[in-house]
Enzyme design. Structure first.
Site, PDB file in Angstrom:
ATOM      1  N   ARG A 167      -5.947  18.459   1.517  1.00  0.00           N
ATOM      2  CA  ARG A 167      -6.736  18.754   0.096  1.00  0.00           C
ATOM      3  C   ARG A 167      -7.938  19.696   0.204  1.00  0.00           C
ATOM      4  O   ARG A 167      -8.778  19.471   1.388  1.00  0.00           O
ATOM      5  CB  ARG A 167      -7.083  17.434  -0.413  1.00  0.00           C
ATOM      6  CG  ARG A 167      -5.959  16.829  -1.177  1.00  0.00           C
ATOM      7  CD  ARG A 167      -6.400  15.360  -1.453  1.00  0.00           C
ATOM      8  NE  ARG A 167      -5.800  14.515  -0.611  1.00  0.00           N
ATOM      9  CZ  ARG A 167      -6.264  13.205  -0.706  1.00  0.00           C
ATOM     10  NH1 ARG A 167      -7.016  12.804  -1.762  1.00  0.00           N
ATOM     11  NH2 ARG A 167      -6.132  12.418   0.227  1.00  0.00           N
TER      12      ARG A 167
ATOM     13  N   ASN B 137       0.916  -1.365   0.024  1.00  0.00           N
ATOM     14  CA  ASN B 137       0.011  -0.032   0.009  1.00  0.00           C
ATOM     15  C   ASN B 137       0.905   1.269   0.079  1.00  0.00           C
ATOM     16  O   ASN B 137       1.406   1.665   1.053  1.00  0.00           O
ATOM     17  CB  ASN B 137      -0.855   0.053   1.110  1.00  0.00           C
ATOM     18  CG  ASN B 137      -1.762   1.099   1.187  1.00  0.00           C
ATOM     19  OD1 ASN B 137      -1.843   2.131   0.465  1.00  0.00           O
ATOM     20  ND2 ASN B 137      -2.900   1.048   1.951  1.00  0.00           N
TER      21      ASN B 137
ATOM     22  N   ARG C 152      -2.134  -1.964  -4.234  1.00  0.00           N
ATOM     23  CA  ARG C 152      -3.105  -0.970  -3.896  1.00  0.00           C
ATOM     24  C   ARG C 152      -2.873   0.360  -4.726  1.00  0.00           C
ATOM     25  O   ARG C 152      -1.861   0.801  -4.632  1.00  0.00           O
ATOM     26  CB  ARG C 152      -3.294  -0.348  -2.474  1.00  0.00           C
ATOM     27  CG  ARG C 152      -4.629   0.620  -2.219  1.00  0.00           C
ATOM     28  CD  ARG C 152      -4.273   1.775  -1.359  1.00  0.00           C
ATOM     29  NE  ARG C 152      -5.178   2.761  -1.297  1.00  0.00           N
ATOM     30  CZ  ARG C 152      -5.157   3.979  -0.630  1.00  0.00           C
ATOM     31  NH1 ARG C 152      -3.934   4.282  -0.428  1.00  0.00           N
ATOM     32  NH2 ARG C 152      -6.095   4.777  -0.671  1.00  0.00           N
TER      33      ARG C 152
ATOM     34  N   GLU D 219      -8.154  -2.598   4.713  1.00  0.00           N
ATOM     35  CA  GLU D 219      -7.891  -2.826   3.408  1.00  0.00           C
ATOM     36  C   GLU D 219      -6.689  -3.850   2.942  1.00  0.00           C
ATOM     37  O   GLU D 219      -6.890  -4.387   1.915  1.00  0.00           O
ATOM     38  CB  GLU D 219      -7.172  -1.194   2.915  1.00  0.00           C
ATOM     39  CG  GLU D 219      -8.361  -0.104   2.913  1.00  0.00           C
ATOM     40  CD  GLU D 219      -7.701   1.073   2.626  1.00  0.00           C
ATOM     41  OE1 GLU D 219      -8.189   1.616   1.648  1.00  0.00           O
ATOM     42  OE2 GLU D 219      -6.997   1.430   3.316  1.00  0.00           O
TER      43      GLU D 219
ATOM     44  N   HIS E  79     -11.264   5.675  -2.154  1.00  0.00           N
ATOM     45  CA  HIS E  79     -11.459   4.866  -1.082  1.00  0.00           C
ATOM     46  C   HIS E  79     -12.255   3.601  -1.070  1.00  0.00           C
ATOM     47  O   HIS E  79     -12.988   3.228  -0.323  1.00  0.00           O
ATOM     48  CB  HIS E  79     -11.796   5.911  -0.169  1.00  0.00           C
ATOM     49  CG  HIS E  79     -10.971   6.844   0.553  1.00  0.00           C
ATOM     50  ND1 HIS E  79     -11.365   8.165   0.703  1.00  0.00           N
ATOM     51  CD2 HIS E  79      -9.492   6.790   0.676  1.00  0.00           C
ATOM     52  CE1 HIS E  79     -10.388   9.007   1.006  1.00  0.00           C
ATOM     53  NE2 HIS E  79      -9.210   8.281   0.838  1.00  0.00           N
TER      54      HIS E  79
END
Length: 392
Positions: free
Chosen positions: A232, A19, A78, A377, A167
């Site tokens: 962001r 990841n 990922r 994840e 996501h």
């Protein structure tokens, strides 16, 4: 095309899950059926002055020195953005890597380093099966009215300007866990389960789903759209972007960098870590309080719109770093949803009773549920990578 494309099932060997973040490499050796991790680690602050590795190649070397490859049957990577090229988990081939390179501009913080690691591992271990698992894949079948922007048609047809989401791996995992829990507790419930999933972390997004099928999500063409995040901006009037690009000393690249790296919570209060921001707010810092209030308000506005689209909400799921660990944010968000029947159990909110990664934050006798769910994840990526099969 590569000649390494024949497949046979992988059902017994572990998956090395990689990841790659904008400045980090998380890795885990995952047993894909059970989710057990025999090894895991993190190389952080890559390329930074006080970092643990000068670049991603050095980070990979650190990882390789720790991982026991004797039990690994495949690799799962990922990837944040798959664009229109990758609507599902995809085997790593030279053609796939070439297509992935074209998507670098769509997730400039995440896709380029992830692609570099994929390419490096592919060249280093050419006989080891590998798969790319895309955050956008979960949203590949969103209805067209949710994916299209009201822009000239050729922008969509020729340039692929549409909502892709992000996501997705985390949202899908958390939503499925919530569905399983709801089915056990209310097996006779009528109608589709209307779930809002809130992935709240350094990057944040919200997804509305009916019986696990997404109908809308807050991130869009890139991971810049939606609610405000750590660095962001989230949604902003495009006119402000054009205006800044015309100012002396500014250009598109500089404006993009500011919106990606210096906006959101950092833009409002100078910090991007919600733990630090909450501590500052508790000490009376007005800028930190503003940042939290702004963050919560944007979340609530998005949730309210999705509640209308779904005709109500049966469950709200908090996941990822902030969602799983901030009672303050959960409490503030839920304060505006009492009118929909949600009653937060404050004792559970402050000290959740975790059971197999799930904590119920509302009384069991309520038809509306709030859950905190620890996203996994790594497990989700491991399962998805296993499903692709062995490349030989």
């Amino acid at each position: 095309m590569d000649d390494r494309t024949s497949m046979e099932p992988i059902d017994h060997q572990n998956v090395l899950v990689l990841n790659v973040g904008s400045t980090s490499l998380k890795y885990a050796v995952v047993e894909p059926l059970s989710g057990n991790k025999t090894q895991r680690g993190l190389v952080d602050r890559i390329g930074q002055q006080d970092g643990e590795a000068p670049n991603y190649e050095a980070a990979i070397e650190q990882m390789l020195a720790q991982v026991d490859f004797r039990s690994i049957g495949s690799i799962g990577h990922r990837v944040v953005h798959g664009g229109s090229f990758f609507p599902a988990t995809t085997r790593v081939t030279s053609d796939a890597i070439a297509a992935l390179r074209l998507l670098d501009p769509l997730a400039p913080l995440h896709n380029p380093p992830a692609r570099q690691v994929i390419e490096w591992m592919w060249n280093r271990f050419p006989s080891l099966p590998a798969a790319m698992v895309f955050d956008t894949a979960y949203f590949a079948k969103l209805p067209e009215m949710a994916t299209r922007y009201a822009v000239p048609d050729n922008w969509y047809r020729e340039y692929g300007i549409r909502r892709y989401g992000a996501h997705g791996t985390s949202h899908e995992f958390a939503i499925q866990r919530a569905l399983e829990t709801m089915q056990r507790e209310l097996p006779t419930a009528i109608g589709p389960r209307r779930i809002l999933s809130l992935h709240l972390g350094g990057g944040s997004s919200i997804t509305a789903s009916l019986d696990g099928v997404p109908i809308d999500t807050s991130m869009g063409f890139t991971p810049l759209e939606g609610i405000a995040m750590g660095t962001r901006s989230g949604d902003i009037d495009p006119g402000a972007i054009f205006y800044m690009q015309r100012q002396p000393g500014w250009n598109p690249d500089k404006v993009e960098s500011a919106l990606l790296r210096d906006s959101g919570m950092r833009g409002l209060c100078g910090d991007s870590d919600m733990r630090t921001i909450e501590a500052r707010a508790d000490a009376g810092d007005p800028n930190a309080t503003l940042a939290i209030d702004h963050y919560v308000r944007r979340i609530q506005k998005c949730m309210g719109g999705y509640a209308v689209l779904m005709g109500g909400i049966d469950a709200i799921v908090f996941t990822a770093g902030i969602g799983e660990n901030s009672p303050r944010i959960r409490r503030s968000v839920m304060d505006r949803f009492r009118w929909l029947g949600f009653e937060l159990d404050e004792k559970q909110n402050v000290a959740p009773n975790w059971r197999e990664g799930i904590a119920r934050l509302t009384p069991r006798n309520r038809s509306q549920s709030v859950f905190a769910i620890r996203t996994d994840e790594e497990w989700a990526i491991g399962r998805s990578a296993m499903s692709v099969g062995r490349v030989t």
